[in-house]
Design an enzyme around this catalytic site. Structure first.
Site, PDB file in Angstrom:
ATOM      1  CG  ASP A  76      -4.459  -3.638  -7.865  1.00 29.95           C
ATOM      2  OD1 ASP A  76      -4.119  -4.375  -8.477  1.00 29.95           O
ATOM      3  OD2 ASP A  76      -4.623  -4.025  -6.528  1.00 29.95           O
ATOM      4  CE  LYS A  88      -7.130   1.689  -0.843  1.00 34.24           C
ATOM      5  NZ  LYS A  88      -6.778   1.420  -2.154  1.00 34.24           N
ATOM      6  NE  ARG A 134      -2.759  -6.752  -9.919  1.00 29.12           N
ATOM      7  CZ  ARG A 134      -2.803  -7.615  -8.939  1.00 29.12           C
ATOM      8  NH1 ARG A 134      -2.416  -8.980  -8.968  1.00 29.12           N
ATOM      9  NH2 ARG A 134      -3.293  -7.054  -7.708  1.00 29.12           N
ATOM     10  NE  ARG A 144      -8.166  -6.671 -10.138  1.00 29.10           N
ATOM     11  CZ  ARG A 144      -7.344  -6.443  -9.334  1.00 29.10           C
ATOM     12  NH1 ARG A 144      -6.729  -7.396  -8.529  1.00 29.10           N
ATOM     13  NH2 ARG A 144      -6.697  -5.222  -9.529  1.00 29.10           N
ATOM     14  CD  GLU A 181      -3.062  -3.742  -3.224  1.00 28.83           C
ATOM     15  OE1 GLU A 181      -2.507  -4.268  -2.317  1.00 28.83           O
ATOM     16  OE2 GLU A 181      -3.749  -3.891  -3.887  1.00 28.83           O
ATOM     17  CE  LYS A 207      -4.061  -2.139   0.274  1.00 28.10           C
ATOM     18  NZ  LYS A 207      -3.588  -3.552   0.336  1.00 28.10           N
ATOM     19  NE  ARG A 256     -14.840  -6.145   0.304  1.00 20.65           N
ATOM     20  CZ  ARG A 256     -14.659  -7.489   1.217  1.00 20.65           C
ATOM     21  NH1 ARG A 256     -13.480  -7.614   2.026  1.00 20.65           N
ATOM     22  NH2 ARG A 256     -15.757  -8.398   1.035  1.00 20.65           N
ATOM     23  CG  ASN A 306      -0.805  -6.048  -5.550  1.00 19.61           C
ATOM     24  OD1 ASN A 306      -1.314  -6.461  -4.348  1.00 19.61           O
ATOM     25  ND2 ASN A 306      -1.430  -5.215  -6.252  1.00 19.61           N
TER      26      ASN A 306
END
Ligand SMILES: Nc1ncnc2c1ncn2[C@@H]1O[C@H](COP(=O)(O)OP(=O)(O)O)[C@@H](O)[C@H]1O
Ligand SMILES: [Mg+2]
Length: 321
Positions: free
Chosen positions: A280, A168, A218, A232, A288, A133, A240, A290
């Site tokens: 993201d 978050k 993504r 997504r 984000e 994050k 979410r 990842n």
């Protein structure tokens, strides 16, 4: 090449969905030897990182009428040996978050691999530097308005100014603990107290992006270059968009704005040894980065007819030359 994958117990992996399986499968198809291990199998002996490795052979999944099908069992384990990790060509650290103390210590063990001999993907110091994050915050032109704080008063002011925000926890994944904050919510104080453990742990609070209804994209980056993307969408009963919260996936393209975000990140990712990353993006904003075990490869390959796993392994082949 000889490649090791540090993963969660292999029987827990879903061959039709998990990117780690897609990477291992690609490596096998390209003629490489694959070994697996877990964070609790790593040691340092005489200044070198060692692991108890198990040799694995996979039966590749088949794409039949748009759906992956896996054999049962889909993998076979054989010899188990203690190996100095520097004797391998590359080590993929692919344990799922959260980043626990055991995970963190594993990265310190991986520091005892000479990077000139063995490529570690992602770099252990890079993984430590990049809280998934917090890492995004340095790309100030790419992120939505965001604060990180344990302070209830600051959170309240931020939410009142923004109207609506998303809270978050800093160490979670897959939508866990993500909450919508609205000033008039009668649970507001309780939500903050629970999420910050009574003001002891900072959380991220970010302006709510209404474009989330159109998807959370993504994008997979290989050494800073975007190589595939997936959208997504939320299930409708949950705000979410994560696959793990019942979200659906859809084919998508990378927009010029998203390419530009990738360009903003590229040099920093390379500097930090973050070779295989999934970012993201919601409504053209980075939310984000990842770095631990980004996923999405199976779904992107299915939609776009790509072979992202092959691209990654071929990149490693070139890097090892
Ligand atoms: N700023 C935002 N505005 C609206 N929804 C958001 C925002 N940030 C996250 N979300 C929602 O929360 C989900 C998870 O957020 P993310 O930051 O990617 O954390 P995680 O690690 O849990 O995937 C996203 O898929 C999206 O649906
Ligand atoms: Mg996410």
């Amino acid at each position: 090449m000889k490649l090791a994958f540090i993963i969660d117990p292999i029987h827990q992996l879903d061959p039709c969905h998990d990117t780690s399986v897609a990477l291992m499968e690609a490596a096998q198809i390209l003629g490489h030897e694959i070994w697996v291990t877990q964070v609790n199998q790593l040691s340092v002996v005489e200044g070198k990182a060692w692991a108890l490795l198990e040799r694995v052979e996979l039966i590749p999944v088949q794409l039949v009428e748009g759906r992956y099908q896996a054999a049962n069992p889909w993998y076979k384990l054989s010899s188990r040996t203690l190996v100095c990790l520097e004797t391998l060509d590359a080590v993929f650290m692919r344990t799922d978050p959260p980043v626990t103390v055991a995970y963190l210590y594993a990265t310190y063990i991986l520091d005892y691999i000479d990077q000139n001999k063995t490529l570690v993907i992602n770099s252990p110091s890079g993984i430590r530097a990049a809280n998934e994050k917090m890492y995004a915050l340095q790309f100030t032109k790419a992120i939505p308005e965001t604060i990180v704080t344990p302070q209830k008063q600051l959170i309240r002011q931020f939410v009142e100014a923004q109207g609506r925000a998303v809270l978050k926890p800093l160490g979670n994944k897959a939508g866990e603990g993500i909450l919508i904050l609205e000033g008039g919510d009668r649970n507001f104080n309780s939500i903050i107290e629970l999420s910050t453990l009574q003001g002891q742990v900072p959380v991220m609070v970010q302006t709510y992006l209404p474009e989330a209804k159109d998807g959370d994209k993504r994008i997979i980056l290989l050494n800073g270059e975007p190589i595939g993307a997936l959208n997504r969408l939320s299930s409708g009963s949950d705000f979410r968009n994560n696959m793990a919260t019942g979200g659906t996936v859809a084919q998508t393209d990378i927009t010029p704005r998203e390419y530009e975000i990738c360009t903003q990140l590229a040099e920093t990712l390379r500097k930090d040894g973050l070779i295989f990353v999934g970012i993201d993006v919601i409504g053209g904003y980075l939310t984000e980065v990842n770095v631990t075990s980004p996923t999405g490869v199976r779904e992107i390959d299915r939609f776009d007819g790509t072979r992202i796993g092959h691209q990654v392994i071929q990149w490693v082949e070139r890097a090892k030359k």
